[in-house]
Scaffold this motif. Structure first.
Motif, PDB file in Angstrom:
ATOM      1  N   ASN A  58       6.462   8.447   5.491  1.00 14.27           N
ATOM      2  CA  ASN A  58       5.566   9.558   5.154  1.00 14.27           C
ATOM      3  C   ASN A  58       4.097   9.160   5.176  1.00 14.27           C
ATOM      4  N   ALA A  59       3.785   8.053   5.844  1.00  9.96           N
ATOM      5  CA  ALA A  59       2.396   7.601   5.938  1.00  9.96           C
ATOM      6  C   ALA A  59       1.533   8.686   6.569  1.00  9.96           C
ATOM      7  N   LYS A  60       0.320   8.873   6.010  1.00  7.78           N
ATOM      8  CA  LYS A  60      -0.621   9.841   6.586  1.00  7.78           C
ATOM      9  C   LYS A  60      -1.440   9.113   7.646  1.00  7.78           C
ATOM     10  N   LEU A 110       5.467   3.404  10.353  1.00  2.04           N
ATOM     11  CA  LEU A 110       6.365   4.500   9.981  1.00  2.04           C
ATOM     12  C   LEU A 110       7.758   4.013   9.595  1.00  2.04           C
ATOM     13  N   LYS A 111       8.186   2.864  10.164  1.00  4.86           N
ATOM     14  CA  LYS A 111       9.487   2.315   9.779  1.00  4.86           C
ATOM     15  C   LYS A 111       9.464   1.937   8.306  1.00  4.86           C
ATOM     16  N   SER A 112       8.364   1.338   7.880  1.00  2.43           N
ATOM     17  CA  SER A 112       8.241   0.923   6.491  1.00  2.43           C
ATOM     18  C   SER A 112       7.883   2.098   5.579  1.00  2.43           C
ATOM     19  N   LEU A 132       0.813  -1.204   0.000  1.00  2.00           N
ATOM     20  CA  LEU A 132       0.000   0.000   0.000  1.00  2.00           C
ATOM     21  C   LEU A 132       0.855   1.266   0.000  1.00  2.00           C
ATOM     22  N   LYS A 133       0.442   2.254  -0.785  1.00  2.00           N
ATOM     23  CA  LYS A 133       1.089   3.567  -0.769  1.00  2.00           C
ATOM     24  C   LYS A 133       0.419   4.390   0.330  1.00  2.00           C
ATOM     25  N   VAL A 134       0.814   4.130   1.586  1.00  5.87           N
ATOM     26  CA  VAL A 134       0.101   4.759   2.702  1.00  5.87           C
ATOM     27  C   VAL A 134       0.343   6.270   2.809  1.00  5.87           C
ATOM     28  N   HIS A 135       1.284   6.792   2.033  1.00  3.17           N
ATOM     29  CA  HIS A 135       1.428   8.252   1.996  1.00  3.17           C
ATOM     30  C   HIS A 135       0.289   8.877   1.182  1.00  3.17           C
ATOM     31  N   VAL A 194       7.121  11.602  20.524  1.00  4.35           N
ATOM     32  CA  VAL A 194       8.426  11.795  19.861  1.00  4.35           C
ATOM     33  C   VAL A 194       8.294  11.519  18.362  1.00  4.35           C
ATOM     34  N   LEU A 195       7.595  10.426  18.008  1.00  9.94           N
ATOM     35  CA  LEU A 195       7.383  10.102  16.591  1.00  9.94           C
ATOM     36  C   LEU A 195       6.649  11.241  15.886  1.00  9.94           C
ATOM     37  N   ALA A 196       5.666  11.833  16.565  1.00 15.04           N
ATOM     38  CA  ALA A 196       4.892  12.927  15.964  1.00 15.04           C
ATOM     39  C   ALA A 196       5.778  14.144  15.671  1.00 15.04           C
ATOM     40  N   GLU A 197       6.754  14.383  16.539  1.00 18.43           N
ATOM     41  CA  GLU A 197       7.678  15.504  16.311  1.00 18.43           C
ATOM     42  C   GLU A 197       8.547  15.269  15.079  1.00 18.43           C
ATOM     43  N   ASN A 198       8.835  14.006  14.778  1.00 17.34           N
ATOM     44  CA  ASN A 198       9.735  13.673  13.666  1.00 17.34           C
ATOM     45  C   ASN A 198       9.022  13.303  12.371  1.00 17.34           C
ATOM     46  N   HIS A 199       7.700  13.219  12.388  1.00 16.83           N
ATOM     47  CA  HIS A 199       6.935  12.836  11.197  1.00 16.83           C
ATOM     48  C   HIS A 199       5.796  13.835  10.991  1.00 16.83           C
ATOM     49  N   PRO A 200       5.988  14.805  10.095  1.00 15.70           N
ATOM     50  CA  PRO A 200       4.960  15.831   9.880  1.00 15.70           C
ATOM     51  C   PRO A 200       3.623  15.265   9.392  1.00 15.70           C
ATOM     52  N   SER A 201       3.633  14.075   8.785  1.00 15.68           N
ATOM     53  CA  SER A 201       2.390  13.496   8.272  1.00 15.68           C
ATOM     54  C   SER A 201       1.596  12.766   9.355  1.00 15.68           C
ATOM     55  N   LEU A 202       2.114  12.778  10.591  1.00 15.75           N
ATOM     56  CA  LEU A 202       1.457  12.115  11.722  1.00 15.75           C
ATOM     57  C   LEU A 202       0.735  13.164  12.578  1.00 15.75           C
TER      58      LEU A 202
END
Length: 193
Positions: free
Chosen positions: A40-42, A35-37, A11-14, A56-64
């Motif tokens: 840029n998943a939304k 997110l590891k895979s 799946l293209k989860v982005h 912490v993950l949310a700070e490093n992933h703008p799409s989260l």
């Protein structure tokens, strides 16, 4: 022997809209895996409280996106897939039932009967990705197989894939001709010891 009837897709989860209900340890595990895979998943995570590492993950992933709230059925609007992993079985079952009504694919953590899909083991080397499924029976086996494939697949496999892609672009003829030529040039891969 029981047969694994799952159909693997990538799946293209982005490009999709994913909802995770639950912000504890299991939510962290599902989110980290996703997110590891697909960095840029939304994804939107809905929970009353969030594990520190999810923040912490949310700070490093703008799409989260993190939404501090209890689950409401309107949160299923405009979603493609849903994961529920709260510690309340009634909430998880409600998420599943509402998702099914909306034809959304849904995964209820640690409840195989309430899963339209499983998150399997994944091996990634550049453009090469292998997904491993044990039909939801043994995540530990999937983990060991992942470690095995990570060791045996050569690190330069990505260079080979890119070279073959460039070669494929130069081929003339119809689809069958191209497939035949690509099969010939890659036949030696089957015979490597």
């Amino acid at each position: 022997m029981e047969q694994n009837e799952l159909y693997p897709i990538f799946l293209k989860v982005h490009n999709l809209n994913v909802l995770i209900v639950g912000g504890g340890n299991v939510g962290l595990e599902k989110l980290s895996f996703l997110l590891k895979s697909s960095p840029n998943a939304k994804v939107e995570v809905v929970a009353k409280h969030f594990h520190l590492e999810i923040k912490v993950l949310a700070e490093n992933h703008p799409s989260l996106k993190l939404t501090q709230s209890r689950f409401k059925k309107k949160m299923l609007k405009k979603r493609h897939m849903v994961i529920a992993c709260t510690d309340d079985l009634k909430v998880n079952k409600r998420v599943y039932d509402l998702s099914r009504k909306r034809h959304l694919i849904c995964n209820i953590a640690d409840t195989p009967d309430l899963c339209d899909y499983y998150l399997g083991g994944i091996v990634t080397k550049g453009n090469v990705k292998i997904a491993i499924s044990t039909n939801g029976k043994s995540p530990t086996t999937a983990k060991r197989l992942r470690e095995f494939f990570e060791e045996v697949i050569p690190d330069d496999i990505n260079k080979m894939v890119e070279n073959l892609n460039e070669y494929r672009k130069t081929l003339k003829g119809n689809f069958e001709d191209k497939v035949k030529k690509m099969n010939e040039i890659t036949a030696s891969l089957k015979n490597k010891e």
